[in-house]
Design a protein around this motif. Structure first.
Motif, PDB file in Angstrom:
ATOM      1  N   ILE A  15       0.728  -1.437   0.038  1.00  0.00           N
ATOM      2  CA  ILE A  15      -0.123  -0.264   0.051  1.00  0.00           C
ATOM      3  C   ILE A  15       0.962   1.230   0.027  1.00  0.00           C
ATOM      4  N   CYS A  16       0.726   2.154  -0.920  1.00  0.00           N
ATOM      5  CA  CYS A  16       1.265   3.495  -0.913  1.00  0.00           C
ATOM      6  C   CYS A  16       0.770   4.413   0.118  1.00  0.00           C
ATOM      7  N   GLU A  17       1.490   4.378   1.290  1.00  0.00           N
ATOM      8  CA  GLU A  17       0.950   5.366   2.394  1.00  0.00           C
ATOM      9  C   GLU A  17       0.909   6.722   1.942  1.00  0.00           C
ATOM     10  N   GLY A  18       1.826   7.212   0.921  1.00  0.00           N
ATOM     11  CA  GLY A  18       2.079   8.582   0.729  1.00  0.00           C
ATOM     12  C   GLY A  18       1.163   9.132  -0.286  1.00  0.00           C
ATOM     13  N   CYS A  19       0.310   8.165  -0.868  1.00  0.00           N
ATOM     14  CA  CYS A  19      -0.941   8.652  -1.839  1.00  0.00           C
ATOM     15  C   CYS A  19      -1.625   9.886  -1.232  1.00  0.00           C
ATOM     16  N   LYS A  20      -1.807  10.822  -2.216  1.00  0.00           N
ATOM     17  CA  LYS A  20      -2.561  12.049  -1.807  1.00  0.00           C
ATOM     18  C   LYS A  20      -3.740  12.170  -3.187  1.00  0.00           C
ATOM     19  N   ARG A  21      -4.874  12.156  -2.914  1.00  0.00           N
ATOM     20  CA  ARG A  21      -5.781  12.538  -4.057  1.00  0.00           C
ATOM     21  C   ARG A  21      -5.497  13.985  -4.357  1.00  0.00           C
ATOM     22  N   PRO A  22      -5.895  14.383  -5.678  1.00  0.00           N
ATOM     23  CA  PRO A  22      -5.627  15.761  -6.122  1.00  0.00           C
ATOM     24  C   PRO A  22      -6.273  16.814  -5.058  1.00  0.00           C
ATOM     25  N   ASP A  23      -7.250  16.535  -4.222  1.00  0.00           N
ATOM     26  CA  ASP A  23      -8.010  17.623  -3.677  1.00  0.00           C
ATOM     27  C   ASP A  23      -7.566  17.609  -2.218  1.00  0.00           C
ATOM     28  N   TRP A  24      -6.462  16.674  -1.749  1.00  0.00           N
ATOM     29  CA  TRP A  24      -6.028  16.396  -0.424  1.00  0.00           C
ATOM     30  C   TRP A  24      -5.736  17.761   0.266  1.00  0.00           C
ATOM     31  N   ALA A  25      -4.963  18.556  -0.266  1.00  0.00           N
ATOM     32  CA  ALA A  25      -4.494  19.881   0.199  1.00  0.00           C
ATOM     33  C   ALA A  25      -5.954  20.621   0.684  1.00  0.00           C
ATOM     34  N   GLU A  26      -6.748  20.873  -0.231  1.00  0.00           N
ATOM     35  CA  GLU A  26      -7.930  21.722   0.175  1.00  0.00           C
ATOM     36  C   GLU A  26      -8.970  20.930   0.882  1.00  0.00           C
ATOM     37  N   ARG A  27      -8.956  19.728   1.272  1.00  0.00           N
ATOM     38  CA  ARG A  27      -9.820  19.193   2.167  1.00  0.00           C
ATOM     39  C   ARG A  27      -9.259  19.156   3.849  1.00  0.00           C
ATOM     40  N   ASP A  33      -4.434  10.194   2.057  1.00  0.00           N
ATOM     41  CA  ASP A  33      -5.334   9.236   1.740  1.00  0.00           C
ATOM     42  C   ASP A  33      -4.794   7.817   1.825  1.00  0.00           C
ATOM     43  N   GLY A  34      -3.658   7.690   1.261  1.00  0.00           N
ATOM     44  CA  GLY A  34      -3.102   6.287   1.237  1.00  0.00           C
ATOM     45  C   GLY A  34      -2.919   5.573   2.735  1.00  0.00           C
ATOM     46  N   ALA A  35      -2.386   6.529   3.704  1.00  0.00           N
ATOM     47  CA  ALA A  35      -2.339   6.024   4.944  1.00  0.00           C
ATOM     48  C   ALA A  35      -3.547   5.720   5.600  1.00  0.00           C
ATOM     49  N   ARG A  36      -4.931   6.388   5.171  1.00  0.00           N
ATOM     50  CA  ARG A  36      -6.173   6.092   5.679  1.00  0.00           C
ATOM     51  C   ARG A  36      -6.689   4.710   4.839  1.00  0.00           C
ATOM     52  N   LEU A  37      -6.275   4.521   3.690  1.00  0.00           N
ATOM     53  CA  LEU A  37      -6.543   3.202   2.989  1.00  0.00           C
ATOM     54  C   LEU A  37      -5.693   2.240   3.546  1.00  0.00           C
ATOM     55  N   ALA A  38      -4.485   2.461   3.936  1.00  0.00           N
ATOM     56  CA  ALA A  38      -3.701   1.365   4.573  1.00  0.00           C
ATOM     57  C   ALA A  38      -4.279   0.920   5.850  1.00  0.00           C
ATOM     58  N   ASP A  39      -4.831   1.943   6.786  1.00  0.00           N
ATOM     59  CA  ASP A  39      -5.369   1.362   8.018  1.00  0.00           C
ATOM     60  C   ASP A  39      -6.425   0.450   7.726  1.00  0.00           C
ATOM     61  N   GLY A  80      -5.134   1.306  -8.854  1.00  0.00           N
ATOM     62  CA  GLY A  80      -5.039   2.634  -8.726  1.00  0.00           C
ATOM     63  C   GLY A  80      -6.352   3.310  -8.724  1.00  0.00           C
ATOM     64  N   ILE A  81      -6.439   4.466  -8.364  1.00  0.00           N
ATOM     65  CA  ILE A  81      -7.465   5.498  -8.538  1.00  0.00           C
ATOM     66  C   ILE A  81      -8.533   5.049  -7.597  1.00  0.00           C
ATOM     67  N   PHE A  82      -8.085   4.787  -6.306  1.00  0.00           N
ATOM     68  CA  PHE A  82      -8.933   4.509  -5.052  1.00  0.00           C
ATOM     69  C   PHE A  82      -9.234   5.872  -4.337  1.00  0.00           C
ATOM     70  N   ASP A  83     -10.151   6.103  -3.589  1.00  0.00           N
ATOM     71  CA  ASP A  83     -10.708   7.150  -2.810  1.00  0.00           C
ATOM     72  C   ASP A  83     -10.014   6.880  -1.338  1.00  0.00           C
ATOM     73  N   GLY A  84      -9.794   5.775  -0.827  1.00  0.00           N
ATOM     74  CA  GLY A  84      -8.988   5.540   0.286  1.00  0.00           C
ATOM     75  C   GLY A  84     -10.166   5.177   1.412  1.00  0.00           C
ATOM     76  N   THR A  85     -11.233   4.809   0.868  1.00  0.00           N
ATOM     77  CA  THR A  85     -12.603   4.405   1.690  1.00  0.00           C
ATOM     78  C   THR A  85     -12.544   2.880   2.333  1.00  0.00           C
ATOM     79  N   GLU A  86     -13.318   2.784   3.282  1.00  0.00           N
ATOM     80  CA  GLU A  86     -13.558   1.291   3.961  1.00  0.00           C
ATOM     81  C   GLU A  86     -14.026   0.574   2.893  1.00  0.00           C
ATOM     82  N   ALA A  87     -15.076   0.879   1.794  1.00  0.00           N
ATOM     83  CA  ALA A  87     -15.273   0.164   0.634  1.00  0.00           C
ATOM     84  C   ALA A  87     -14.401  -0.337  -0.210  1.00  0.00           C
ATOM     85  N   ASP A  88     -13.290   0.656  -0.397  1.00  0.00           N
ATOM     86  CA  ASP A  88     -12.118   0.224  -1.295  1.00  0.00           C
ATOM     87  C   ASP A  88     -11.435  -0.873  -0.684  1.00  0.00           C
TER      88      ASP A  88
END
Length: 135
Positions: A15-27, A33-39, A80-88
């Motif tokens: 799992i790439c824990e460094g992944c940030k979706r394009p809107d990460w900073a704005e959120r 997002d990658g760390a959340r998906l990894a968890d 790739g192209i996951f949102d980092g959600t529980e469903a993912d």
């Protein structure tokens, strides 16, 4: 295979824990997002007999969030192209269990969880064995 059935030769989810979706900073997120998906993946993978590891980057930034499903002497897959959600996470671990149950790593498309369809980026063939070198 049930959720608690042990798997003999482990399948790994990297799992790439460094992944940030394009809107990460704005959120204004404090966690990538990658760390959340990894968890979320780790909570599901261990009871399912799937190994996990986190890496800082898989060089798929334009397709964040990224994971790699692989096993010894099996075809591996980058997704790739996951949102980092529980469903993912649920879909990724379900696919990894199918990968683990396959002798080659190939899983028929009809069996893929809906949550991984459209997320495959590439596949990596297993390294040749000594038996292959003798040919």
């Amino acid at each position: 295979m049930t959720e608690s059935t042990p798997i003999s030769a482990p399948t790994w989810i990297t799992i790439c824990e460094g992944c940030k979706r394009p809107d990460w900073a704005e959120r204004g997120e404090s966690q990538t997002d990658g760390a959340r998906l990894a968890d979320a993946i780790e909570r599901r993978a261990a009871p399912a007999g799937i190994k996990t590891r986190r890496v800082s980057c898989t060089m798929g930034c334009e397709r964040a969030c990224n994971v790699i499903v692989q096993g010894d002497r099996k075809i591996g897959y980058s997704l790739g192209i996951f949102d980092g959600t529980e469903a993912d996470a649920e879909a990724i671990v379900a696919y990894a269990r199918m990968h683990a149950g396959s002798a080659t790593g190939q899983v028929p498309f009809r069996d893929w969880p809906q949550g991984v369809k459209g997320h495959f980026v590439s596949r990596q063939l297993p390294l040749p064995t000594e038996k292959d070198e003798d040919r």
